[in-house]
Design a protein around this motif. Structure first.
Motif, PDB file in Angstrom:
ATOM      1  N   ARG A 229     107.839  84.334  -5.973  1.00 33.88           N
ATOM      2  CA  ARG A 229     107.563  85.714  -5.595  1.00 33.88           C
ATOM      3  C   ARG A 229     107.353  86.581  -6.831  1.00 33.88           C
ATOM      4  NH1 ARG A 229     106.913  83.371  -1.735  1.00 33.88           N
ATOM      5  NH2 ARG A 229     107.671  83.697   0.385  1.00 33.88           N
ATOM      6  N   GLY A 230     106.929  87.802  -6.610  1.00 37.88           N
ATOM      7  CA  GLY A 230     106.752  88.779  -7.669  1.00 37.88           C
ATOM      8  C   GLY A 230     106.355  90.090  -7.029  1.00 37.88           C
ATOM      9  N   PRO A 231     106.554  91.215  -7.685  1.00 36.21           N
ATOM     10  CA  PRO A 231     106.267  92.515  -7.079  1.00 36.21           C
ATOM     11  C   PRO A 231     104.784  92.878  -7.137  1.00 36.21           C
ATOM     12  CG  PRO A 231     107.085  92.823  -9.286  1.00 36.21           C
ATOM     13  CD  PRO A 231     107.105  91.338  -9.038  1.00 36.21           C
ATOM     14  N   TYR A 232     103.931  91.968  -6.655  1.00 37.79           N
ATOM     15  CA  TYR A 232     102.502  92.214  -6.699  1.00 37.79           C
ATOM     16  C   TYR A 232     101.812  91.321  -5.682  1.00 37.79           C
ATOM     17  CZ  TYR A 232     103.179  88.195  -9.735  1.00 37.79           C
ATOM     18  OH  TYR A 232     103.584  86.983 -10.238  1.00 37.79           O
ATOM     19  N   GLY A 233     100.581  91.645  -5.398  1.00 32.84           N
ATOM     20  CA  GLY A 233      99.806  90.893  -4.417  1.00 32.84           C
ATOM     21  C   GLY A 233      98.515  91.647  -4.138  1.00 32.84           C
ATOM     22  N   PHE A 234      97.754  91.181  -3.155  1.00 32.10           N
ATOM     23  CA  PHE A 234      96.470  91.797  -2.851  1.00 32.10           C
ATOM     24  C   PHE A 234      96.625  93.219  -2.315  1.00 32.10           C
ATOM     25  CE2 PHE A 234      95.372  87.232  -2.559  1.00 32.10           C
ATOM     26  CZ  PHE A 234      94.360  87.214  -3.502  1.00 32.10           C
ATOM     27  N   PHE A 235      97.841  93.591  -1.893  1.00 31.00           N
ATOM     28  CA  PHE A 235      98.068  94.948  -1.415  1.00 31.00           C
ATOM     29  C   PHE A 235      98.238  95.941  -2.560  1.00 31.00           C
ATOM     30  CE2 PHE A 235     102.169  93.029  -2.090  1.00 31.00           C
ATOM     31  CZ  PHE A 235     102.934  94.044  -2.647  1.00 31.00           C
ATOM     32  N   ARG A 236      98.468  95.440  -3.791  1.00 27.98           N
ATOM     33  CA  ARG A 236      98.701  96.311  -4.941  1.00 27.98           C
ATOM     34  C   ARG A 236      97.368  96.690  -5.574  1.00 27.98           C
ATOM     35  NH1 ARG A 236     103.643  95.917  -8.111  1.00 27.98           N
ATOM     36  NH2 ARG A 236     102.361  96.600  -9.866  1.00 27.98           N
ATOM     37  N   SER A 237      97.143  97.984  -5.774  1.00 28.93           N
ATOM     38  CA  SER A 237      95.860  98.428  -6.306  1.00 28.93           C
ATOM     39  C   SER A 237      95.625  97.934  -7.729  1.00 28.93           C
ATOM     40  CB  SER A 237      95.772  99.953  -6.259  1.00 28.93           C
ATOM     41  OG  SER A 237      96.809 100.542  -7.028  1.00 28.93           O
ATOM     42  N   ASP A 238      96.690  97.870  -8.562  1.00 30.39           N
ATOM     43  CA  ASP A 238      96.480  97.427  -9.945  1.00 30.39           C
ATOM     44  C   ASP A 238      96.124  95.945  -9.988  1.00 30.39           C
ATOM     45  OD1 ASP A 238      99.029  96.780  -9.090  1.00 30.39           O
ATOM     46  OD2 ASP A 238     100.061  97.540 -10.871  1.00 30.39           O
ATOM     47  N   PHE A 239      96.774  95.142  -9.147  1.00 30.73           N
ATOM     48  CA  PHE A 239      96.456  93.723  -9.032  1.00 30.73           C
ATOM     49  C   PHE A 239      95.008  93.552  -8.584  1.00 30.73           C
ATOM     50  CE2 PHE A 239      96.112  89.885  -6.436  1.00 30.73           C
ATOM     51  CZ  PHE A 239      96.814  88.920  -7.127  1.00 30.73           C
ATOM     52  N   SER A 240      94.652  94.170  -7.477  1.00 32.86           N
ATOM     53  CA  SER A 240      93.325  93.991  -6.904  1.00 32.86           C
ATOM     54  C   SER A 240      92.229  94.565  -7.784  1.00 32.86           C
ATOM     55  CB  SER A 240      93.259  94.633  -5.513  1.00 32.86           C
ATOM     56  OG  SER A 240      94.096  93.966  -4.610  1.00 32.86           O
ATOM     57  N   ARG A 241      92.458  95.761  -8.307  1.00 28.93           N
ATOM     58  CA  ARG A 241      91.401  96.419  -9.083  1.00 28.93           C
ATOM     59  C   ARG A 241      91.067  95.619 -10.341  1.00 28.93           C
ATOM     60  NH1 ARG A 241      93.940 100.677 -10.444  1.00 28.93           N
ATOM     61  NH2 ARG A 241      93.626 101.735  -8.456  1.00 28.93           N
TER      62      ARG A 241
ATOM     63  N   PHE B  77      94.393  89.518   1.767  1.00 26.37           N
ATOM     64  CA  PHE B  77      93.292  88.800   1.126  1.00 26.37           C
ATOM     65  C   PHE B  77      91.971  89.080   1.842  1.00 26.37           C
ATOM     66  CE2 PHE B  77      90.613  84.910   1.037  1.00 26.37           C
ATOM     67  CZ  PHE B  77      90.214  85.000  -0.279  1.00 26.37           C
ATOM     68  N   MET B  78      92.011  89.239   3.158  1.00 27.06           N
ATOM     69  CA  MET B  78      90.787  89.549   3.898  1.00 27.06           C
ATOM     70  C   MET B  78      90.129  90.818   3.362  1.00 27.06           C
ATOM     71  SD  MET B  78      91.570  88.746   7.900  1.00 27.06           S
ATOM     72  CE  MET B  78      91.595  87.066   8.533  1.00 27.06           C
ATOM     73  N   GLY B  79      90.936  91.846   3.168  1.00 24.91           N
ATOM     74  CA  GLY B  79      90.398  93.093   2.638  1.00 24.91           C
ATOM     75  C   GLY B  79      89.887  92.936   1.218  1.00 24.91           C
ATOM     76  N   PHE B  80      90.646  92.213   0.401  1.00 25.61           N
ATOM     77  CA  PHE B  80      90.243  91.963  -0.985  1.00 25.61           C
ATOM     78  C   PHE B  80      88.924  91.198  -1.036  1.00 25.61           C
ATOM     79  CE2 PHE B  80      89.978  89.095  -4.569  1.00 25.61           C
ATOM     80  CZ  PHE B  80      90.259  89.907  -5.654  1.00 25.61           C
ATOM     81  N   TYR B  81      88.798  90.191  -0.200  1.00 30.09           N
ATOM     82  CA  TYR B  81      87.605  89.345  -0.216  1.00 30.09           C
ATOM     83  C   TYR B  81      86.354  90.156   0.129  1.00 30.09           C
ATOM     84  CZ  TYR B  81      84.495  85.446   1.048  1.00 30.09           C
ATOM     85  OH  TYR B  81      83.452  84.572   1.139  1.00 30.09           O
ATOM     86  N   GLN B  82      86.474  91.075   1.084  1.00 26.67           N
ATOM     87  CA  GLN B  82      85.333  91.911   1.430  1.00 26.67           C
ATOM     88  C   GLN B  82      84.891  92.747   0.226  1.00 26.67           C
ATOM     89  OE1 GLN B  82      83.341  92.092   4.122  1.00 26.67           O
ATOM     90  NE2 GLN B  82      82.151  93.614   2.996  1.00 26.67           N
ATOM     91  N   LEU B  83      85.858  93.290  -0.517  1.00 32.95           N
ATOM     92  CA  LEU B  83      85.528  94.062  -1.720  1.00 32.95           C
ATOM     93  C   LEU B  83      84.907  93.172  -2.783  1.00 32.95           C
ATOM     94  CD1 LEU B  83      88.707  96.315  -1.949  1.00 32.95           C
ATOM     95  CD2 LEU B  83      86.431  96.986  -1.167  1.00 32.95           C
ATOM     96  N   ALA B  84      85.428  91.938  -2.919  1.00 32.24           N
ATOM     97  CA  ALA B  84      84.889  91.005  -3.906  1.00 32.24           C
ATOM     98  C   ALA B  84      83.433  90.669  -3.589  1.00 32.24           C
ATOM     99  CB  ALA B  84      85.730  89.737  -3.950  1.00 32.24           C
ATOM    100  N   ILE B  85      83.130  90.474  -2.310  1.00 29.05           N
ATOM    101  CA  ILE B  85      81.750  90.187  -1.906  1.00 29.05           C
ATOM    102  C   ILE B  85      80.825  91.322  -2.341  1.00 29.05           C
ATOM    103  CG2 ILE B  85      80.218  89.989   0.096  1.00 29.05           C
ATOM    104  CD1 ILE B  85      82.478  88.479   1.519  1.00 29.05           C
TER     105      ILE B  85
END
Length: 427
Positions: free
Chosen positions: A174-186, A230-238
């Protein structure tokens, strides 16, 4: 957004397969006609490339790299979102730099230099390595694709996107980050877009073995609720990739064997057949992503003799969901942990061909060019880079099989699987 996420999470554990009257739909899964045999003549072939392989082979046995490129001219760059190994061994991961090669050491990827290990930087490094050492060896890789790997080497959680890799920051599981975190995703989205822009890859696979979020071979899923994120992240990645490289075909990676064996049964229950459970799992988890994808990207990394009958389900995608995506096998192979098991890798090709029968396969890549340095020892005890990457004290802890996925050994002799694939692709 959060309410949608929790609604999705609730769906993860709902089984279905019946119509509104509680009756299983008739003829949803009719008997399929005999499958067209898989033919290597109908697909493009490639090979996964990791940092250090092109350099190591070209400086030791250049003719081997030329032979690899003749059979597998499409290089699939395999990259973590942050390169764990670079902070431990420096620029070249699988082999140490030859005496004639100038390279950066671990210190060049730490502290103020931590950005050197990010995805876009290492993608450019690997692309440059392939170009430079292919020229040295009179080899030629005519196409490049990219596989983006979010997982740490030990596959239990994401590798931190910012290079903070100590145990306190990148804790086990675990860790305090993931696809829900804006800094991680951005940060990762920026790197993905930069990589697509710089390399204009044929294919870009955003994430590998993403079914691990829901369920793993080891037990519970790494983080089931993260699949919705991840679904939301993947759409942005596309959107980012298409803006940067419009011709690149985009997909996300799953290990189909593991999805069928470990994920789909979560949607079963009394009176629900295996194919109905798989249908439900596919529709809830994969279909929303595939409807936005250009390819069905598969990891076919499994044991020889595994039941491959579930691949027949993929022949039903058009009739069930209206999907007509080409299949891209971005990695094929079977895990071995010893030099005595190399014949299993060759034999696995026969299983693979049987499983792929009738599918619209467009591209196939063997998982890696070479075994890690130090894997082919007389006493079967790993040394060199193979030992380093299996070292839990360094927070790497790569599975032992990761050292042995190459077409050639760590002393650059051809394995049986290489010769076998050369014969098949030449016909």
């Amino acid at each position: 957004m959060r309410s949608a996420m929790w609604a999705f999470v609730a769906l993860l554990f709902i089984s279905c397969g019946e119509d509104d009257d509680g009756v299983v739909e008739e003829n949803r899964f009719p008997t399929l006609p005999a499958a067209t045999p898989f033919s290597w003549a109908d697909v493009e072939v490639g090979v996964g490339v990791r940092s250090g392989e092109a350099m190591g082979i070209a400086t030791q046995r250049a003719e081997v790299l030329a032979e690899v490129s003749q059979t597998f001219p499409h290089a699939v760059l395999r990259l973590q979102t942050y390169d764990q190994g670079a902070q431990e061994v420096g620029e070249y991961l699988t082999f140490p730099a030859a005496s004639t090669v100038t390279s950066r050491g671990p210190v060049d990827f730490r502290a103020s230099n931590v950005g050197s290990g990010k995805l876009s930087a290492r993608a450019q490094d690997l692309s440059d390595e392939i170009d430079e050492f292919s020229q040295l060896a009179d080899a030629e890789f005519t196409e490049k694709s990219v596989v983006v790997d979010f997982w740490r080497l030990r596959r239990d959680w994401y590798v931190r996107w910012d290079g903070e890799l100590g145990e306190e920051a990148n804790t086990v599981g675990r860790g305090p980050y993931g696809f829900f975190r804006s800094d991680f995703s951005r940060s990762i989205l920026d790197d993905i877009e930069s990589t697509a822009s710089a390399l204009t890859p044929r294919y870009m696979v955003v994430g590998t073995e993403m079914e691990r979020l829901v369920r793993t071979p080891e037990g519970n899923g790494v983080a089931p609720s993260e699949f919705a994120n991840f679904m939301g992240f993947y759409q942005l990645a596309i959107e980012r990739i298409r803006r940067a490289s419009p011709e690149t075909k985009i997909g996300f990676g799953i290990n189909w064997n593991h999805f069928v064996e470990f994920v789909a049964p979560q949607y079963g229950g009394d009176g629900v057949s295996e194919i109905e459970a798989l249908d439900t799992a596919f529709e809830l988890l994969l279909l929303p992503l595939l409807e936005r994808s250009d390819i069905l990207a598969l990891s076919v990394y499994a044991q020889p003799g595994d039941d491959g009958s579930s691949y027949e389900f993929l022949r039903r995608l058009e009739s069930l969901y209206g999907l007509t995506l080409p299949v891209v096998v971005y990695e094929v192979g079977t895990p071995v942990e010893s030099v005595v098991d190399y014949l299993r890798q060759k034999n696995f090709i026969d299983d693979f061909e049987a499983w792929m029968a009738g599918l619209p396969v467009e591209f196939v890549a063997w998982k890696g060019i070479a075994n890690f340095d130090g894997s082919d020892t007389s006493n079967q005890e790993p040394t060199g880079r193979c030992e380093v990457f299996q070292d839990s004290a360094r927070s790497l802890d790569m599975p032992a099989a990761g050292c042995y996925d190459g077409l050639v050994t760590s002393i650059f002799s051809k394995k049986e699987v290489f010769t076998y694939l050369q014969e098949k692709t030449a016909n």
